[in-house]
Motif scaffolding. Structure first.
Motif, PDB file in Angstrom:
ATOM      1  N   ASP A 170       8.214   7.128 -22.640  1.00 31.60           N
ATOM      2  CA  ASP A 170       6.856   6.744 -22.275  1.00 31.60           C
ATOM      3  C   ASP A 170       6.340   5.668 -23.223  1.00 31.60           C
ATOM      4  O   ASP A 170       5.202   5.708 -23.674  1.00 31.60           O
ATOM      5  N   GLN A 171       7.200   4.717 -23.535  1.00 30.56           N
ATOM      6  CA  GLN A 171       6.897   3.610 -24.437  1.00 30.56           C
ATOM      7  C   GLN A 171       6.579   4.089 -25.850  1.00 30.56           C
ATOM      8  O   GLN A 171       5.895   3.401 -26.609  1.00 30.56           O
ATOM      9  N   GLY A 172       7.104   5.250 -26.201  1.00 32.77           N
ATOM     10  CA  GLY A 172       6.892   5.742 -27.548  1.00 32.77           C
ATOM     11  C   GLY A 172       7.969   5.278 -28.500  1.00 32.77           C
ATOM     12  O   GLY A 172       8.681   6.095 -29.089  1.00 32.77           O
ATOM     13  N   THR A 173       8.107   3.965 -28.643  1.00 30.22           N
ATOM     14  CA  THR A 173       9.090   3.388 -29.557  1.00 30.22           C
ATOM     15  C   THR A 173       8.365   2.774 -30.747  1.00 30.22           C
ATOM     16  O   THR A 173       7.142   2.769 -30.820  1.00 30.22           O
ATOM     17  N   MET A 174       9.129   2.234 -31.683  1.00 30.08           N
ATOM     18  CA  MET A 174       8.540   1.685 -32.894  1.00 30.08           C
ATOM     19  C   MET A 174       7.634   0.485 -32.625  1.00 30.08           C
ATOM     20  O   MET A 174       6.830   0.110 -33.477  1.00 30.08           O
TER      21      MET A 174
END
Length: 297
Positions: free
Chosen positions: A218-222
């Protein structure tokens, strides 16, 4: 000679580029010319192993492209790594000039740094424990799931090192903690307790790995920063529990101590010399097995 040049000739010298393809990702690797004992093939294998562990744990690499900039330093091992969100994700790795292919294969640092790419930064100050603890917890599990470490090695490391995350005299909750043990292993201890509790509440159908995959997908990247409560809410939705939210409420501002001997007994883990033996009749032996088993995408 500048301070930077004195520290690493590669920072001021020439380099060449390797393009390493693993799964869904292309990794652009910058290697200093003539500085390393390790060959380009060794470096390629090193990067492939790290990326494979991440893909195994998270289901895919968090980004389609990432950069790895290698600097040569003194010594025969990997010395340090740092990950930033620049240019879609950039990892700087300091590798000893005398490091062999075996030293690279034994190293944990690159996988740890790649793990950071798969998790959002927190918007709040003094919450570094979550990102560092997540990476500390996931790295050996991911390498075991990919076949690079034994399950005995992972749990032996956890038995040896999880006590470093317990609150010491004068410590408060995890938020605001500044000691290395509290940030890295305190965060890892939070992850372990959460993982086991999720598996208890779901009959071992879900675990922390499911929460981390959902966050990353869910676009929970760095590349993104999320409020810490949003991270836990998203993770809990993926497992159908409130484990992360409730655990954070208890641990964020109070020094919570975990009864680790009791936890190891529940999981069926007994320390024997430098390794461990497993007892599959233990109450939560299934959770212990599931944590290091490969989860299908």
């Amino acid at each position: 000679m500048s301070a930077v040049c004195a520290f690493s000739l590669a920072a001021c010298g020439t380099s060449h580029n390797l393009s390493v393809h693993v799964g869904n990702v292309t990794l652009a690797v910058s290697v200093p010319d003539g500085e390393l004992t390790a060959s380009d093939a060794d470096i390629t294998n090193y990067v492939q192993r790290g990326a494979t562990a991440i893909i195994t744990y998270f289901g895919k690499f968090p980004m389609d492209h990432a950069n790895i900039n290698i600097r040569a330093v003194s010594g025969s091992r990997v010395r340090f790594g740092r990950t930033t969100p620049e240019n879609g994700g950039t990892i700087m790795m300091m590798i000893g000039r005398d490091a062999t292919a075996q030293a690279l294969n034994d190293d944990w640092t690159l996988t740890h740094e790649m793990t950071h790419l798969a998790f959002p930064a927190t918007k709040e100050d003094d919450t570094d424990w979550l990102g560092e603890g997540m990476a500390t917890y996931v790295e050996p599990i991911a390498r075991a799931q990919a076949g690079y470490l034994t399950r005995e090695y992972v749990w032996s490391q956890f038995v040896d090192d999880m006590p470093r995350g317990e609150p010491g005299l004068g410590d408060g909750g995890l938020d605001g903690g500044h000691g290395i043990g509290r940030i890295y292993w305190g965060g890892a201890l939070f992850c372990l307790v959460a993982d086991v509790e999720i598996r208890k509440q779901t009959g071992n159908k879900k675990g922390l790995q499911d929460a981390f995959r959902a966050i990353m997908n869910d676009q929970g990247t760095m590349e993104y920063s999320w409020p810490i409560k949003m991270i836990f809410k998203e993770g809990d939705q993926a497992t159908g529990t409130h484990v992360l939210e409730n655990l954070y409420e208890r641990w964020k501002d109070k020094p919570v101590e975990v009864d680790l001997p009791e936890l190891w007994q529940e999981l069926g883990i007994e320390k024997k010399g430098s390794s461990v033996v497993f007892h599959d009749e233990a109450a939560e032996a299934g959770a212990r097995k599931a944590i290091t088993n490969t989860l299908k995408p």
